[in-house]
Design a protein around this motif. Structure first.
Motif, PDB file in Angstrom:
ATOM      1  N   HIS A   9      42.018  22.715   0.366  1.00 34.97           N
ATOM      2  CA  HIS A   9      41.564  24.048   0.761  1.00 34.97           C
ATOM      3  C   HIS A   9      42.617  24.629   1.706  1.00 34.97           C
ATOM      4  CE1 HIS A   9      37.857  26.659   2.022  1.00 34.97           C
ATOM      5  NE2 HIS A   9      38.913  27.379   1.693  1.00 34.97           N
ATOM      6  N   VAL A  10      43.566  25.381   1.143  1.00 34.33           N
ATOM      7  CA  VAL A  10      44.743  25.825   1.895  1.00 34.33           C
ATOM      8  C   VAL A  10      44.999  27.306   1.647  1.00 34.33           C
ATOM      9  CG1 VAL A  10      47.184  25.410   2.352  1.00 34.33           C
ATOM     10  CG2 VAL A  10      45.737  23.521   1.606  1.00 34.33           C
ATOM     11  N   ALA A  11      45.164  28.055   2.727  1.00 29.01           N
ATOM     12  CA  ALA A  11      45.465  29.492   2.632  1.00 29.01           C
ATOM     13  C   ALA A  11      46.912  29.734   3.038  1.00 29.01           C
ATOM     14  CB  ALA A  11      44.530  30.297   3.527  1.00 29.01           C
ATOM     15  N   SER A  12      47.621  30.531   2.267  1.00 31.24           N
ATOM     16  CA  SER A  12      48.997  30.901   2.591  1.00 31.24           C
ATOM     17  C   SER A  12      49.012  32.291   3.221  1.00 31.24           C
ATOM     18  CB  SER A  12      49.848  30.904   1.317  1.00 31.24           C
ATOM     19  OG  SER A  12      49.550  32.049   0.516  1.00 31.24           O
ATOM     20  N   GLY A  13      50.215  32.811   3.437  1.00 32.49           N
ATOM     21  CA  GLY A  13      50.329  34.153   3.985  1.00 32.49           C
ATOM     22  C   GLY A  13      49.800  35.232   3.062  1.00 32.49           C
ATOM     23  N   TYR A  14      49.506  34.879   1.815  1.00 30.68           N
ATOM     24  CA  TYR A  14      48.898  35.846   0.900  1.00 30.68           C
ATOM     25  C   TYR A  14      47.432  36.098   1.249  1.00 30.68           C
ATOM     26  CZ  TYR A  14      52.988  35.796  -2.141  1.00 30.68           C
ATOM     27  OH  TYR A  14      54.267  35.931  -2.640  1.00 30.68           O
ATOM     28  N   SER A  15      46.858  35.262   2.087  1.00 34.28           N
ATOM     29  CA  SER A  15      45.493  35.475   2.580  1.00 34.28           C
ATOM     30  C   SER A  15      45.608  36.188   3.925  1.00 34.28           C
ATOM     31  CB  SER A  15      44.748  34.140   2.742  1.00 34.28           C
ATOM     32  OG  SER A  15      44.599  33.491   1.507  1.00 34.28           O
ATOM     33  N   LEU A  16      45.682  37.504   3.890  1.00 36.33           N
ATOM     34  CA  LEU A  16      45.919  38.306   5.086  1.00 36.33           C
ATOM     35  C   LEU A  16      44.910  37.976   6.183  1.00 36.33           C
ATOM     36  CD1 LEU A  16      47.672  40.572   6.273  1.00 36.33           C
ATOM     37  CD2 LEU A  16      46.012  42.212   5.385  1.00 36.33           C
ATOM     38  N   ARG A  17      45.419  37.655   7.370  1.00 38.64           N
ATOM     39  CA  ARG A  17      44.642  37.308   8.552  1.00 38.64           C
ATOM     40  C   ARG A  17      44.021  35.914   8.509  1.00 38.64           C
ATOM     41  NH1 ARG A  17      41.605  42.773  10.812  1.00 38.64           N
ATOM     42  NH2 ARG A  17      43.328  44.227  10.404  1.00 38.64           N
TER      43      ARG A  17
END
Length: 215
Positions: A9-17
């Motif tokens: 479960h990983v968010a990159s910079g494409y997930s704003l904020r």
């Protein structure tokens, strides 16, 4: 030394904020740690998937692709855990600053992972259907919509921000079981998982074991 733990479960910079690093930077760090697998599950879309896969191929890491989607609250909550607007109440929340917007409607969220090519195709169709069904810029899926795209190759993870996870955190296993039933009816048992998150802090192992046994 290789780390056997796999981040699913990983968010990159494409997930704003919600994320800051580029897919390439995340993969580079995973390679530094000796990891062999890494997932990318950005919020509401698969925007960084191509760059992520390319970086993984260059680093010799197996890419796992997924998405983190908001999901409409179910109608089976036995204790009215949510307010009438279907959103989690946040005491003391301030009005956004001038010019700002509230980007998180506080809806429950689920994580979906593609287990294979068929799952990737199903995942892309589900993301598209979710965006088309909801208000522009605020995609919200449903248990029923997930069910129409499930059926093999698409894994559903009910984590700490799902209704089931929130009920567990609130020490309400009865509510968690009730909220799990619609998912069990909609998704095959082998494709439905409860996501338990541990940061390695004091008591995390014991809490994880307790949550793992609620179902």
């Amino acid at each position: 030394m290789s780390d056997p733990f796999v981040h699913l479960h990983v968010a990159s910079g494409y997930s704003l904020r919600y994320g800051a690093s580029s897919p390439g930077a995340m993969v580079a760090r995973a390679a530094d740690l000796g990891m062999t697998d890494l997932a990318l599950t950005d919020r509401d879309g698969v925007y960084g998937a191509v760059k992520f896969v390319q970086a993984c191929a260059a680093a010799g890491i197996r890419p796992l692709l997924g998405v983190d989607l908001a999901v409409a609250p179910t109608a089976t909550d036995p204790a009215g855990a949510r307010d009438s607007g279907g959103c989690r109440s946040v005491p003391g929340r301030r009005t956004p600053a001038r010019g700002g917007v509230s980007v998180d409607p506080r809806l429950p969220r689920v994580t979906l992972l593609a287990a294979d090519r068929r799952g990737w195709a199903a995942l892309c169709r589900l993301v598209s259907a979710t965006h088309l069904a909801g208000e522009r810029g605020r995609p919200v899926t449903t248990v029923e919509l997930v069910a129409t795209h499930a059926g093999g190759g698409l894994l559903v993870l009910l984590g700490p921000h799902s209704e089931v996870g929130e009920a567990c955190v609130a020490h309400r296993p009865d509510r968690a079981r009730a909220l799990l039933r619609p998912w069990r009816a909609a998704v095959a048992a082998e494709d439905l998982l409860v996501e338990i998150v541990s940061h390695g802090g004091p008591g995390d192992a014991a809490r994880g074991a307790r949550l793992a046994g609620f179902a």
